[in-house]
Design an enzyme around this catalytic site. Structure first.
Site, PDB file in Angstrom:
ATOM      1  CG  ASP A  13      36.558  28.071  41.255  1.00 53.80           C
ATOM      2  OD1 ASP A  13      37.746  27.948  40.910  1.00 53.80           O
ATOM      3  OD2 ASP A  13      36.131  27.697  42.364  1.00 53.80           O
TER       4      ASP A  13
ATOM      5  CG  LEU B 202      27.971  42.876  27.137  1.00 48.18           C
ATOM      6  CD1 LEU B 202      26.922  42.702  28.240  1.00 48.18           C
ATOM      7  CD2 LEU B 202      28.444  41.514  26.637  1.00 48.18           C
TER       8      LEU B 202
ATOM      9  CG  HIS C 297      44.186  28.793  33.452  1.00 48.39           C
ATOM     10  ND1 HIS C 297      43.188  29.070  34.381  1.00 48.39           N
ATOM     11  CD2 HIS C 297      45.280  28.418  34.160  1.00 48.39           C
ATOM     12  CE1 HIS C 297      43.672  28.872  35.600  1.00 48.39           C
ATOM     13  NE2 HIS C 297      44.927  28.474  35.491  1.00 48.39           N
TER      14      HIS C 297
END
Length: 225
Positions: free
Chosen positions: A12, A123, A29
């Site tokens: 956020d 991962l 972004h």
């Protein structure tokens, strides 16, 4: 010391970061996408098995169409750009959420990257896109019913989008807000929660390391003593 198997992050603050710099929201972004690479690399090096990132919620469609279109384009470019890096570093790509509303080009890139990284084992990088926990739980219950199963915690868990990754151990939200925003509500029932004022474009692996160090010293009770 607490083992960290599943880390989840609500990324956020991109828009607010851009505004603070006198930039348009999309610039935030774009910078935020670069932070994903740093955090993913850190998690891989530290041996964290599962990293789930909240990239686009079911509610984010309410944003201006120009911003939504930019995010979809940014995601597609990110997936293409990271192909070689993911394969080289053993990062297996997954998504959670409903992919149906996305255009065919983006859906194809998602499918391609999943196929390319299918045998990677260092991962699991899980992007939550068009994801909402209430929607996920509803779908899980319906799928369990359609399978003729009795509704129980076990049956619902087995039909969640995250069934192969287990519950969340640590959930971090950047940007200063202190809420879960419909993210992994079932899986985070006993997660340790950490809220940092740092906006996502300024979040670093150094701060993440400090948060994890604190988490590892926490006494997790799970309802006990």
């Amino acid at each position: 010391m607490n083992k960290l198997n599943h880390l989840a992050i609500i990324m956020d603050g991109n828009g607010r970061w851009a505004k603070s710099k006198g930039l348009i929201r999309t610039n935030g972004h774009k910078v935020g996408a670069n932070v994903v690479e740093d955090i993913t690399s850190y998690c891989r090096q530290k041996g964290i098995a599962n990293l789930t990132l909240y990239a686009f919620s079911t509610e984010n469609w309410k944003r201006p169409k120009s911003e939504v279109d930019f995010l979809m384009n940014l995601l597609e470019k990110f997936l293409i750009k990271k192909r070689e890096n993911f394969v080289k570093n053993g990062i297996k790509f997954h998504t959670i959420g409903d992919l149906e509303p996305f255009n065919n080009s983006l859906k194809n890139e998602i499918s391609n990257l999943k196929n390319l990284t299918a045998n990677c084992d260092k991962l699991n990088l899980i992007l939550a896109i068009n994801y909402g926990a209430r929607d996920e739980i509803t779908r899980a219950v319906n799928n369990a019913l359609q399978s003729g199963e009795n509704i129980s915690e076990k049956s619902i868990s087995s039909h969640l989008d995250t069934s192969e990754f287990g519950d969340v151990d640590l959930l971090i939200r950047t940007g200063g807000e202190q809420r879960l925003s419909n993210f992994l509500l079932w899986q985070a029932s006993y997660a340790e929660l950490y809220f940092t004022p740092t906006l996502w474009p300024e979040f670093t692996s150094k701060e993440l390391d400090e948060i994890i160090s604190s988490y590892q010293k926490t006494h997790r009770k799970f309802g006990g003593l």
